[in-house]
Design a protein around this motif. Sequence first.
Motif, PDB file in Angstrom:
ATOM      1  N   GLU A  26       0.835  -1.203   0.000  1.00 38.41           N
ATOM      2  CA  GLU A  26       0.000   0.000   0.000  1.00 38.41           C
ATOM      3  C   GLU A  26       0.873   1.256   0.000  1.00 38.41           C
ATOM      4  O   GLU A  26       0.550   2.239  -0.658  1.00 38.41           O
ATOM      5  N   GLY A  88      -6.496   4.815   6.928  1.00 37.12           N
ATOM      6  CA  GLY A  88      -6.083   4.229   5.657  1.00 37.12           C
ATOM      7  C   GLY A  88      -5.792   5.324   4.647  1.00 37.12           C
ATOM      8  O   GLY A  88      -6.162   6.479   4.843  1.00 37.12           O
ATOM      9  N   TYR A  89      -5.120   4.934   3.593  1.00 33.50           N
ATOM     10  CA  TYR A  89      -4.786   5.887   2.541  1.00 33.50           C
ATOM     11  C   TYR A  89      -5.924   6.005   1.545  1.00 33.50           C
ATOM     12  O   TYR A  89      -6.720   5.074   1.384  1.00 33.50           O
ATOM     13  N   THR A  91      -7.822   5.783  -1.853  1.00 30.20           N
ATOM     14  CA  THR A  91      -7.717   4.916  -3.021  1.00 30.20           C
ATOM     15  C   THR A  91      -7.353   5.785  -4.222  1.00 30.20           C
ATOM     16  O   THR A  91      -7.450   7.016  -4.166  1.00 30.20           O
TER      17      THR A  91
END
Length: 126
Positions: A26, A88-89, A91
């Motif tokens: 990721e 989270g990063y 998308t």
Amino acid sequence: MMKKIEIFEPAMCCSTGVCGPSVNPELIRVAAVIENLKKEGIHIIRHNLSSEPQAFVQNTIINTVLNDKGMEILPVTMVDGAIVKEGGYLTNAEFAEYLQVGIDIVQSKTDTVQNSTCNCGSDDCC
């Protein structure tokens, strides 16, 4: 007007986290996306907790959310000063949406990022 994206990341050995013996795929994707966006003149600021702790203290929104929810919510992404994602990063589609650019600008042309060094100062980086 160009959107401003800031990513507040957990402590990593180097600015991208793309180093060391086992690299999170990721982080490779995010590094490739940011590199593609930089080539298009888009500026994204990454703040690494280990190398830039003052950024976390000085940003009152980030400081408050970290005090309320803890470090587990990192990474946190802000667009124009507002939190748009925690834990989270973004998308590729989210990067394109928030920056109002085509997905082709976001996606990696080669699907890989060179991992030769991360400037940590040692041969194995971390």
